[in-house]
Motif scaffolding. Structure first.
Motif, mmCIF file in Angstrom:
data_model
loop_
_atom_site.group_PDB
_atom_site.id
_atom_site.type_symbol
_atom_site.label_atom_id
_atom_site.label_comp_id
_atom_site.label_asym_id
_atom_site.label_seq_id
_atom_site.Cartn_x
_atom_site.Cartn_y
_atom_site.Cartn_z
ATOM 1 N N LYS A 143 0.049 20.825 5.062
ATOM 2 C CA LYS A 143 -0.653 20.951 6.338
ATOM 3 C C LYS A 143 -1.316 19.631 6.692
ATOM 4 C CE LYS A 143 -2.857 24.735 7.316
ATOM 5 N NZ LYS A 143 -3.843 25.827 7.329
ATOM 6 N N HIS A 144 -1.042 19.148 7.905
ATOM 7 C CA HIS A 144 -1.718 17.980 8.472
ATOM 8 C C HIS A 144 -2.618 18.473 9.588
ATOM 9 C CE1 HIS A 144 1.725 14.891 7.542
ATOM 10 N NE2 HIS A 144 1.170 15.364 6.455
ATOM 11 N N ILE A 145 -3.811 17.942 9.671
ATOM 12 C CA ILE A 145 -4.685 18.207 10.808
ATOM 13 C C ILE A 145 -5.053 16.853 11.392
ATOM 14 C CG2 ILE A 145 -6.851 19.202 11.610
ATOM 15 C CD1 ILE A 145 -6.622 21.242 9.343
ATOM 16 N N GLU A 146 -4.382 16.516 12.502
ATOM 17 C CA GLU A 146 -4.630 15.224 13.146
ATOM 18 C C GLU A 146 -5.986 15.234 13.829
ATOM 19 O OE1 GLU A 146 -1.441 14.022 15.681
ATOM 20 O OE2 GLU A 146 0.042 14.176 14.085
ATOM 21 N N ILE A 147 -6.710 14.150 13.659
ATOM 22 C CA ILE A 147 -8.041 14.003 14.247
ATOM 23 C C ILE A 147 -7.894 13.136 15.495
ATOM 24 C CG2 ILE A 147 -10.379 13.171 13.836
ATOM 25 C CD1 ILE A 147 -9.627 13.469 10.763
ATOM 26 N N LEU A 148 -8.124 13.728 16.663
ATOM 27 C CA LEU A 148 -7.944 13.015 17.915
ATOM 28 C C LEU A 148 -9.144 12.132 18.227
ATOM 29 C CD1 LEU A 148 -6.471 15.923 20.058
ATOM 30 C CD2 LEU A 148 -5.235 14.178 18.764
ATOM 31 N N GLU A 149 -8.891 10.953 18.775
ATOM 32 C CA GLU A 149 -9.960 10.024 19.137
ATOM 33 C C GLU A 149 -10.853 10.592 20.233
ATOM 34 O OE1 GLU A 149 -8.651 6.074 20.025
ATOM 35 O OE2 GLU A 149 -7.462 5.949 18.203
ATOM 36 N N GLU A 181 -4.820 0.500 12.971
ATOM 37 C CA GLU A 181 -4.951 1.259 14.216
ATOM 38 C C GLU A 181 -4.401 2.683 14.079
ATOM 39 O OE1 GLU A 181 -4.066 -2.315 17.356
ATOM 40 O OE2 GLU A 181 -2.378 -1.522 16.210
ATOM 41 N N ALA A 182 -4.141 3.102 12.879
ATOM 42 C CA ALA A 182 -3.426 4.356 12.607
ATOM 43 C C ALA A 182 -4.173 5.600 13.082
ATOM 44 C CB ALA A 182 -3.150 4.470 11.109
ATOM 45 N N GLN A 183 -3.380 6.646 13.338
ATOM 46 C CA GLN A 183 -3.899 7.976 13.682
ATOM 47 C C GLN A 183 -4.382 8.630 12.385
ATOM 48 O OE1 GLN A 183 -3.944 10.011 16.651
ATOM 49 N NE2 GLN A 183 -5.093 11.326 15.276
ATOM 50 N N LEU A 184 -5.625 9.086 12.362
ATOM 51 C CA LEU A 184 -6.190 9.704 11.155
ATOM 52 C C LEU A 184 -5.860 11.190 11.101
ATOM 53 C CD1 LEU A 184 -9.718 8.035 11.138
ATOM 54 C CD2 LEU A 184 -7.651 7.289 9.946
ATOM 55 N N PHE A 185 -5.742 11.706 9.897
ATOM 56 C CA PHE A 185 -5.529 13.131 9.696
ATOM 57 C C PHE A 185 -6.076 13.541 8.341
ATOM 58 C CE2 PHE A 185 -1.669 11.161 8.027
ATOM 59 C CZ PHE A 185 -1.427 11.849 6.849
ATOM 60 N N THR A 186 -6.258 14.841 8.168
ATOM 61 C CA THR A 186 -6.539 15.389 6.843
ATOM 62 C C THR A 186 -5.300 16.154 6.422
ATOM 63 O OG1 THR A 186 -7.532 17.413 7.722
ATOM 64 C CG2 THR A 186 -9.020 15.563 7.266
ATOM 65 N N TRP A 201 1.165 5.784 11.373
ATOM 66 C CA TRP A 201 1.385 4.807 12.420
ATOM 67 C C TRP A 201 2.881 4.531 12.542
ATOM 68 C CZ3 TRP A 201 -0.424 3.961 7.627
ATOM 69 C CH2 TRP A 201 0.212 3.010 6.828
ATOM 70 N N ASP A 202 3.268 3.987 13.684
ATOM 71 C CA ASP A 202 4.663 3.678 13.974
ATOM 72 C C ASP A 202 4.724 2.225 14.432
ATOM 73 O OD1 ASP A 202 7.286 3.440 14.861
ATOM 74 O OD2 ASP A 202 7.276 5.370 15.913
#
Length: 121
Positions: A79-85, A65-70, A55-56
């Motif tokens: 490696k990040h894999i962002e999970i889009l809403e 409210e953060a953006q989730l990732f694995t 989050w920013d």
């Protein structure tokens, strides 16, 4: 015949020299990554089960409210894999350059460097 032997020996020596100069992959301890990291107003939280969030605060976004990732680490690859809403995923791959108890540094394939300081474990 003598020229062929000298040429062959030269090729073998050059090959050995060049292969000895190859950079070894550096391995990082992924346990050092666990916790919350900060760079300015940007935060990343890495959890031991391979999940995380970012989050920013300058965008008025909180941790809740953060953006989730694995995430995963393989030698020096982070490696990040962002999970889009809205569904789907966005993979991002970085090269770790430093991972210590209090410092996290990595770069992307375009040469952009990222530097974080550990906030909490």
């Amino acid at each position: 015949m003598r020229k062929s032997i000298v040429s062959l020996i030269s090729i073998v020596i050059i090959t050995l020299i060049l292969s000895a100069c190859e950079k070894e992959d550096v391995t990082f301890d992924e346990q050092l990554l666990y916790g919350k990291w900060r760079s300015g107003t940007v935060y990343y939280k890495y959890i031991s089960n391979g999940s995380g969030s970012t989050w920013d605060t300058s965008d008025d976004v909180t941790e809740e409210e953060a953006q989730l990732f694995t995430w995963s680490i393989n030698q020096s690859e982070l490696k990040h894999i962002e999970i889009l809403e809205i569904g789907g995923f966005v993979p991002k791959v970085y090269t770790l350059t430093e991972l210590t108890v209090g410092s996290l540094k990595y770069k992307d394939d375009f040469g952009k460097k990222f530097s974080f300081t550990k906030v909490t474990n």
